[in-house]
Design a protein around this motif. Structure first.
Motif, PDB file in Angstrom:
ATOM      1  N   PHE A  48      35.601  36.718  27.220  1.00  0.00           N
ATOM      2  CA  PHE A  48      35.663  36.865  28.677  1.00  0.00           C
ATOM      3  C   PHE A  48      37.035  37.371  29.073  1.00  0.00           C
ATOM      4  O   PHE A  48      37.981  36.771  28.903  1.00  0.00           O
ATOM      5  CB  PHE A  48      35.239  35.731  29.441  1.00  0.00           C
ATOM      6  CG  PHE A  48      34.790  35.969  31.004  1.00  0.00           C
ATOM      7  CD1 PHE A  48      33.618  36.230  31.189  1.00  0.00           C
ATOM      8  CD2 PHE A  48      35.986  35.806  31.940  1.00  0.00           C
ATOM      9  CE1 PHE A  48      33.243  36.493  33.039  1.00  0.00           C
ATOM     10  CE2 PHE A  48      35.666  36.003  33.287  1.00  0.00           C
ATOM     11  CZ  PHE A  48      34.380  36.184  33.508  1.00  0.00           C
ATOM     12  N   SER A  54      36.157  33.064  24.018  1.00  0.00           N
ATOM     13  CA  SER A  54      35.176  33.168  25.189  1.00  0.00           C
ATOM     14  C   SER A  54      34.622  34.677  25.345  1.00  0.00           C
ATOM     15  O   SER A  54      33.530  34.845  25.759  1.00  0.00           O
ATOM     16  CB  SER A  54      35.933  32.932  26.523  1.00  0.00           C
ATOM     17  OG  SER A  54      36.736  34.053  27.006  1.00  0.00           O
ATOM     18  N   VAL A 110      39.886  38.888  31.514  1.00  0.00           N
ATOM     19  CA  VAL A 110      40.466  38.674  33.103  1.00  0.00           C
ATOM     20  C   VAL A 110      41.529  39.698  33.036  1.00  0.00           C
ATOM     21  O   VAL A 110      42.471  39.480  31.996  1.00  0.00           O
ATOM     22  CB  VAL A 110      40.392  37.319  33.491  1.00  0.00           C
ATOM     23  CG1 VAL A 110      40.792  37.353  34.819  1.00  0.00           C
ATOM     24  CG2 VAL A 110      39.130  36.691  33.068  1.00  0.00           C
ATOM     25  N   GLU A 119      44.009  33.542  24.899  1.00  0.00           N
ATOM     26  CA  GLU A 119      43.310  32.315  24.231  1.00  0.00           C
ATOM     27  C   GLU A 119      44.094  31.846  22.937  1.00  0.00           C
ATOM     28  O   GLU A 119      44.912  32.511  22.355  1.00  0.00           O
ATOM     29  CB  GLU A 119      41.959  32.447  24.173  1.00  0.00           C
ATOM     30  CG  GLU A 119      41.095  32.870  25.561  1.00  0.00           C
ATOM     31  CD  GLU A 119      39.641  33.287  25.463  1.00  0.00           C
ATOM     32  OE1 GLU A 119      39.190  33.375  24.554  1.00  0.00           O
ATOM     33  OE2 GLU A 119      39.034  33.091  26.790  1.00  0.00           O
ATOM     34  N   ASN A 136      44.143  37.124  30.194  1.00  0.00           N
ATOM     35  CA  ASN A 136      43.987  35.791  29.723  1.00  0.00           C
ATOM     36  C   ASN A 136      44.306  36.083  28.431  1.00  0.00           C
ATOM     37  O   ASN A 136      44.106  36.880  27.596  1.00  0.00           O
ATOM     38  CB  ASN A 136      42.852  35.269  30.227  1.00  0.00           C
ATOM     39  CG  ASN A 136      41.589  36.165  29.677  1.00  0.00           C
ATOM     40  OD1 ASN A 136      41.680  37.383  29.719  1.00  0.00           O
ATOM     41  ND2 ASN A 136      40.223  35.626  29.491  1.00  0.00           N
ATOM     42  N   CYS A 190      45.214  31.736  31.681  1.00  0.00           N
ATOM     43  CA  CYS A 190      44.519  32.570  32.681  1.00  0.00           C
ATOM     44  C   CYS A 190      45.412  33.846  33.108  1.00  0.00           C
ATOM     45  O   CYS A 190      46.539  33.760  32.849  1.00  0.00           O
ATOM     46  CB  CYS A 190      43.970  32.058  33.778  1.00  0.00           C
ATOM     47  SG  CYS A 190      42.927  30.743  33.759  1.00  0.00           S
ATOM     48  N   ALA A 191      44.820  35.000  33.306  1.00  0.00           N
ATOM     49  CA  ALA A 191      45.333  35.982  33.586  1.00  0.00           C
ATOM     50  C   ALA A 191      46.404  36.134  34.792  1.00  0.00           C
ATOM     51  O   ALA A 191      47.440  36.667  34.855  1.00  0.00           O
ATOM     52  CB  ALA A 191      44.319  37.099  34.113  1.00  0.00           C
ATOM     53  N   GLU A 192      45.690  35.514  35.790  1.00  0.00           N
ATOM     54  CA  GLU A 192      46.496  35.082  37.092  1.00  0.00           C
ATOM     55  C   GLU A 192      47.903  34.293  37.078  1.00  0.00           C
ATOM     56  O   GLU A 192      48.754  34.751  37.485  1.00  0.00           O
ATOM     57  CB  GLU A 192      45.660  34.111  38.272  1.00  0.00           C
ATOM     58  CG  GLU A 192      44.417  34.986  38.517  1.00  0.00           C
ATOM     59  CD  GLU A 192      43.292  34.568  37.896  1.00  0.00           C
ATOM     60  OE1 GLU A 192      43.460  34.349  36.417  1.00  0.00           O
ATOM     61  OE2 GLU A 192      42.224  34.225  38.473  1.00  0.00           O
ATOM     62  N   THR A 194      36.230  34.910  40.069  1.00  0.00           N
ATOM     63  CA  THR A 194      36.876  34.277  41.045  1.00  0.00           C
ATOM     64  C   THR A 194      38.134  33.397  40.225  1.00  0.00           C
ATOM     65  O   THR A 194      37.754  32.937  39.202  1.00  0.00           O
ATOM     66  CB  THR A 194      36.254  33.249  42.028  1.00  0.00           C
ATOM     67  OG1 THR A 194      35.064  32.468  40.935  1.00  0.00           O
ATOM     68  CG2 THR A 194      35.219  34.108  42.730  1.00  0.00           C
ATOM     69  N   PRO A 195      39.260  33.127  40.828  1.00  0.00           N
ATOM     70  CA  PRO A 195      40.147  32.489  40.413  1.00  0.00           C
ATOM     71  C   PRO A 195      39.880  30.907  39.812  1.00  0.00           C
ATOM     72  O   PRO A 195      39.252  30.305  40.855  1.00  0.00           O
ATOM     73  CB  PRO A 195      41.328  32.504  41.126  1.00  0.00           C
ATOM     74  CG  PRO A 195      41.098  33.685  41.659  1.00  0.00           C
ATOM     75  CD  PRO A 195      39.546  33.794  41.996  1.00  0.00           C
ATOM     76  N   CYS A 196      40.304  30.303  38.769  1.00  0.00           N
ATOM     77  CA  CYS A 196      40.016  29.096  38.418  1.00  0.00           C
ATOM     78  C   CYS A 196      40.935  27.923  39.516  1.00  0.00           C
ATOM     79  O   CYS A 196      41.935  28.435  40.177  1.00  0.00           O
ATOM     80  CB  CYS A 196      40.437  28.752  37.138  1.00  0.00           C
ATOM     81  SG  CYS A 196      42.002  28.509  36.646  1.00  0.00           S
TER      82      CYS A 196
END
Ligand code: THU
Length: 142
Positions: A29, A27, A31, A49, A47, A58-60, A94-96
């Motif tokens: 992208f 991606s 995070v 992948e 994050n 995801c990072a969170e 913004t978080p998924c």
């Protein structure tokens, strides 16, 4: 429990640092996330992948699962930042939905979630604001 301005600054900077560890060859992208425990410890996440795309995490969730797997259960804030890899964030990431559900489960609905564009540009939400009417076992049992 509110976090202090100093704690918020170190949380935001830690999320920005964590972002640099992202593994995002697909991606591009990147995070970063940083989760603060009630006693002030910070767990980082980025994050990560995979060539099998759906395996990405995801990072969170990386940060939350790292903390929980080390025995942490009480959290006072999460910071998240993201954008095109190799550049400074241009927007608030913004978080998924999946990460919001994990926050509702493990962090509680009142925990603040700080969206970080830079150390100076930060927006505050709560998990409840990000995921209204969330599915939680305690509601289900009533
Ligand atoms: N991503 C996160 O790490 N956190 C979010 O809240 C949104 C999306 C990641 C997943 C994937 O590696 C990349 O961003 C693009 O979707």
């Amino acid at each position: 429990m509110e976090i202090t301005e100093n704690e918020l600054q170190s949380l935001a900077r830690t999320a920005l640092k964590a972002r640099s560890y992202s593994y995002v060859p697909y991606s591009h992208f990147a995070v970063g996330a940083a989760l603060m425990t009630e006693d002030g410890r910070i767990y980082r996440g980025c994050n990560i992948e995979n060539a099998a795309y759906s395996v990405a995490v995801c990072a969170e969730r990386t940060a939350i699962f790292k903390a929980v797997s080390e025995g942490e259960r009480k959290f006072k804030a999460l910071a998240v930042c993201g954008g095109k890899a190799g550049t400074e964030p241009e927007n608030f990431c913004t978080p998924c939905g999946v990460c919001r559900q994990v926050m509702a489960e493990l962090c509680g609905l009142d925990m603040p979630v700080y969206l970080v564009k830079s150390a100076e540009e930060i927006k505050k939400y709560t998990v409840r604001e990000l995921l209204p009417l969330s599915f939680r076992l305690e509601q289900n049992e009533k």
